[in-house]
Write a protein that holds these residues in place. Structure first.
Motif, mmCIF file in Angstrom:
data_model
loop_
_atom_site.group_PDB
_atom_site.id
_atom_site.type_symbol
_atom_site.label_atom_id
_atom_site.label_comp_id
_atom_site.label_asym_id
_atom_site.label_seq_id
_atom_site.Cartn_x
_atom_site.Cartn_y
_atom_site.Cartn_z
ATOM 1 N N LEU A 110 -18.825 -17.654 -11.031
ATOM 2 C CA LEU A 110 -18.129 -18.005 -11.230
ATOM 3 C C LEU A 110 -17.055 -18.054 -11.134
ATOM 4 O O LEU A 110 -15.972 -19.013 -10.781
ATOM 5 C CB LEU A 110 -18.523 -17.552 -12.807
ATOM 6 C CG LEU A 110 -20.458 -18.602 -13.120
ATOM 7 C CD1 LEU A 110 -20.361 -18.359 -14.608
ATOM 8 C CD2 LEU A 110 -20.557 -20.381 -13.406
ATOM 9 N N ARG A 111 -16.372 -16.969 -10.703
ATOM 10 C CA ARG A 111 -15.056 -16.496 -11.159
ATOM 11 C C ARG A 111 -14.525 -16.711 -10.135
ATOM 12 O O ARG A 111 -13.700 -18.113 -9.572
ATOM 13 C CB ARG A 111 -14.391 -15.356 -11.038
ATOM 14 C CG ARG A 111 -14.309 -14.082 -10.547
ATOM 15 C CD ARG A 111 -13.366 -13.351 -10.137
ATOM 16 N NE ARG A 111 -12.109 -13.819 -9.796
ATOM 17 C CZ ARG A 111 -11.983 -14.425 -8.545
ATOM 18 N NH1 ARG A 111 -12.832 -13.650 -7.612
ATOM 19 N NH2 ARG A 111 -11.073 -15.218 -7.770
ATOM 20 N N PHE A 143 -12.352 -31.193 -15.058
ATOM 21 C CA PHE A 143 -12.108 -29.505 -14.912
ATOM 22 C C PHE A 143 -13.625 -28.723 -14.780
ATOM 23 O O PHE A 143 -14.321 -28.484 -14.668
ATOM 24 C CB PHE A 143 -11.664 -28.387 -15.882
ATOM 25 C CG PHE A 143 -11.909 -27.284 -15.974
ATOM 26 C CD1 PHE A 143 -11.218 -26.175 -15.010
ATOM 27 C CD2 PHE A 143 -12.955 -26.954 -17.306
ATOM 28 C CE1 PHE A 143 -12.272 -24.980 -15.148
ATOM 29 C CE2 PHE A 143 -12.865 -25.706 -17.281
ATOM 30 C CZ PHE A 143 -12.701 -24.781 -16.540
ATOM 31 N N GLU A 179 -12.056 -20.112 -9.007
ATOM 32 C CA GLU A 179 -11.013 -20.714 -8.486
ATOM 33 C C GLU A 179 -10.562 -21.198 -7.059
ATOM 34 O O GLU A 179 -9.495 -21.494 -7.348
ATOM 35 C CB GLU A 179 -10.424 -18.395 -8.193
ATOM 36 C CG GLU A 179 -8.936 -18.413 -7.455
ATOM 37 C CD GLU A 179 -9.014 -16.789 -7.808
ATOM 38 O OE1 GLU A 179 -8.632 -16.726 -8.457
ATOM 39 O OE2 GLU A 179 -8.172 -16.802 -6.157
ATOM 40 N N ARG A 236 -9.000 -11.856 -2.675
ATOM 41 C CA ARG A 236 -8.374 -11.259 -3.953
ATOM 42 C C ARG A 236 -8.377 -12.561 -4.777
ATOM 43 O O ARG A 236 -7.775 -13.079 -5.019
ATOM 44 C CB ARG A 236 -7.354 -10.450 -3.823
ATOM 45 C CG ARG A 236 -7.109 -9.090 -3.230
ATOM 46 C CD ARG A 236 -5.924 -9.589 -2.929
ATOM 47 N NE ARG A 236 -6.041 -7.598 -1.537
ATOM 48 C CZ ARG A 236 -5.121 -7.846 -0.430
ATOM 49 N NH1 ARG A 236 -3.733 -8.320 -0.552
ATOM 50 N NH2 ARG A 236 -5.797 -6.748 0.345
ATOM 51 N N PRO A 237 -8.457 -12.070 -6.537
ATOM 52 C CA PRO A 237 -8.588 -12.625 -7.491
ATOM 53 C C PRO A 237 -7.124 -13.478 -7.321
ATOM 54 O O PRO A 237 -6.171 -12.119 -8.031
ATOM 55 C CB PRO A 237 -8.897 -11.994 -8.462
ATOM 56 C CG PRO A 237 -10.126 -11.163 -8.492
ATOM 57 C CD PRO A 237 -9.178 -10.634 -7.119
ATOM 58 N N SER A 238 -6.546 -14.660 -7.390
ATOM 59 C CA SER A 238 -5.289 -15.135 -7.901
ATOM 60 C C SER A 238 -4.892 -14.736 -9.660
ATOM 61 O O SER A 238 -5.996 -15.189 -10.294
ATOM 62 C CB SER A 238 -4.709 -15.815 -7.556
ATOM 63 O OG SER A 238 -5.997 -17.167 -7.817
ATOM 64 N N SER A 239 -3.813 -15.407 -9.955
ATOM 65 C CA SER A 239 -3.697 -15.311 -11.578
ATOM 66 C C SER A 239 -4.117 -17.727 -11.478
ATOM 67 O O SER A 239 -3.812 -18.182 -11.593
ATOM 68 C CB SER A 239 -2.332 -15.137 -11.143
ATOM 69 O OG SER A 239 -1.618 -15.517 -13.222
ATOM 70 N N TRP A 240 -4.895 -16.900 -12.977
ATOM 71 C CA TRP A 240 -5.036 -18.325 -13.451
ATOM 72 C C TRP A 240 -4.192 -19.096 -14.577
ATOM 73 O O TRP A 240 -4.656 -20.233 -14.908
ATOM 74 C CB TRP A 240 -6.478 -18.400 -13.838
ATOM 75 C CG TRP A 240 -7.445 -17.597 -13.172
ATOM 76 C CD1 TRP A 240 -7.278 -17.952 -11.737
ATOM 77 C CD2 TRP A 240 -8.810 -18.110 -13.593
ATOM 78 N NE1 TRP A 240 -9.168 -18.120 -11.317
ATOM 79 C CE2 TRP A 240 -9.566 -18.156 -12.439
ATOM 80 C CE3 TRP A 240 -9.869 -17.671 -14.821
ATOM 81 C CZ2 TRP A 240 -10.935 -17.706 -12.184
ATOM 82 C CZ3 TRP A 240 -10.986 -17.847 -14.835
ATOM 83 C CH2 TRP A 240 -11.452 -17.956 -13.439
ATOM 84 N N THR A 241 -2.795 -17.929 -14.811
ATOM 85 C CA THR A 241 -2.262 -18.747 -16.281
ATOM 86 C C THR A 241 -1.177 -20.423 -15.572
ATOM 87 O O THR A 241 -1.244 -20.491 -16.919
ATOM 88 C CB THR A 241 -1.283 -17.619 -16.468
ATOM 89 O OG1 THR A 241 -0.688 -17.902 -14.848
ATOM 90 C CG2 THR A 241 -1.838 -16.891 -16.496
ATOM 91 N N GLN A 278 -4.008 -23.907 -16.375
ATOM 92 C CA GLN A 278 -4.789 -23.210 -17.445
ATOM 93 C C GLN A 278 -4.540 -24.561 -18.443
ATOM 94 O O GLN A 278 -5.959 -25.229 -18.830
ATOM 95 C CB GLN A 278 -4.470 -22.495 -18.379
ATOM 96 C CG GLN A 278 -4.852 -20.812 -18.413
ATOM 97 C CD GLN A 278 -6.610 -20.756 -18.439
ATOM 98 O OE1 GLN A 278 -7.597 -21.670 -18.306
ATOM 99 N NE2 GLN A 278 -6.703 -20.042 -19.730
ATOM 100 N N VAL A 295 -7.166 -27.127 -18.039
ATOM 101 C CA VAL A 295 -9.040 -26.930 -18.170
ATOM 102 C C VAL A 295 -9.491 -28.303 -19.461
ATOM 103 O O VAL A 295 -10.009 -28.133 -19.692
ATOM 104 C CB VAL A 295 -8.544 -25.644 -19.115
ATOM 105 C CG1 VAL A 295 -10.142 -25.224 -19.904
ATOM 106 C CG2 VAL A 295 -8.433 -24.667 -17.361
ATOM 107 N N HIS A 296 -8.199 -28.833 -20.238
ATOM 108 C CA HIS A 296 -9.113 -29.800 -21.137
ATOM 109 C C HIS A 296 -9.114 -31.045 -20.212
ATOM 110 O O HIS A 296 -10.209 -31.710 -20.896
ATOM 111 C CB HIS A 296 -7.404 -30.173 -21.601
ATOM 112 C CG HIS A 296 -6.741 -29.229 -22.232
ATOM 113 N ND1 HIS A 296 -6.684 -29.032 -23.869
ATOM 114 C CD2 HIS A 296 -6.342 -28.354 -21.946
ATOM 115 C CE1 HIS A 296 -5.897 -27.901 -24.045
ATOM 116 N NE2 HIS A 296 -5.955 -27.391 -22.885
#
Lengths: 75, 217
Positions: B198-199, B144, B203, B128-133, B136, B139-140
């Motif tokens: 990819l997702r 990453f 993840e 199950r996809p989890s929240s990526w918030t 984030q 990501v810089h």
């Protein structure tokens, strides 16, 4: 009722085409009930942003979280 | 198709115009070239062709450098030239590659889907996809982008190609279908599979810290 497989397919596809009213409604309902697919929908937007930043050679990405059930074509 | 030009890590002649400063900034140019190469290699999967495309894009940029004043704009612009070069090469290549070579391995895809969804079409619990918030902000980082690289490289070739044409080169669906002689539904399913992979990879490799170590290249 659509299942997660169908919902995620629509969440991917709405980045290429406008969904029909019926599809939108079914998707909205599913996503409302299903957190995993809600997350998936947000990730579709993030993935597109990431890919474009990567392609542009940028080091960072704008924090743009879009609502998973109301993003038609993202141009 | 390769023209020889004085471009390279340190091959830029000095003192043209004030605007050209950024392309004469050796460090900027080296970085830019590396990014372009990475981008081109990923899409073309051929080092020589990637080198050629980058070289030609930089040559084109140098010819018209006067119009570009800011480094950020310059970077975007040089990349847009590169994208066209790559699209050309892919188009040419497509004409010489038999369509059958691009055929997906349906068994592999079926197994992949079965690994994600149960027979009722619902996510398996672990998938199950989890929240990526949360992470984030990270990501810089270079780290990453290495994970992102690895995830892209892990895509089956056809999926990688279609995904990049759509999201990197930003071609419209119709154009991709035409170039690759795909039906619209074939395009949709290919992009869908690429995005699922990819997702999941991102993840596991980045957003979910508990598995981050294993997926790091």
């Amino acid at each position: 009722m659509i299942d997660c497989k169908q919902a995620t397919r629509l969440l991917s596809e709405q980045q290429e085409r406008n969904l029909s009213r019926r599809e939108k409604l079914a998707l909205k309902f599913h996503v409302f009930m299903c957190k995993a697919c809600r997350n998936f929908g947000q990730q579709m937007g993030t993935l597109r942003d990431l890919a474009r930043s990567y392609a542009k050679g940028e080091e960072k990405v704008q924090d743009r979280q879009q609502p998973s059930d109301s993003n038609p074509q993202d141009k | 198709m390769t023209e020889s030009v004085p471009v390279g890590r340190d091959g830029i002649e000095a003192g043209r115009t004030p605007q050209a400063q950024t392309l004469q900034d050796a460090q900027f140019l080296t970085e830019l070239r590396q990014q372009m190469l990475k981008f081109a290699r990923l899409q073309l999967r051929d080092d020589d062709q990637a080198e050629d495309a980058v070289q030609e894009a930089l040559a084109g940029a140098l010819k018209n450098e006067d119009s570009f004043k800011r480094q950020a704009a310059l970077r975007t612009w040089v990349f847009s030239i590169l994208k066209y070069k790559i699209a050309d090469i892919l188009r040419y290549r497509q004409r010489v590659i038999a369509t059958s070579e691009l055929g997906d391995d349906e068994h592999r895809e079926q197994a992949f889907m079965d690994g994600l969804f149960d027979s009722g079409g619902h996510w398996h619990k672990a998938e199950r996809p989890s929240s990526w918030t949360g992470p984030q902000g990270g990501v810089h980082s270079d780290h990453f982008w290495r994970v992102f690289d690895a995830c892209l490289n892990g895509l089956p070739e056809k999926q990688a190609r279609v995904f990049m044409m759509r999201e990197f080169i930003e071609l419209e669906s119709e154009e991709i279908c035409e170039q690759l002689t795909l039906s619209t539904s074939n395009l949709h399913v290919t992009l869908y599979r690429a995005r699922l992979r990819l997702r999941a990879c991102l993840e596991n490799g980045w957003f979910d810290p508990s598995t981050a170590e294993e997926a790091t290249p």
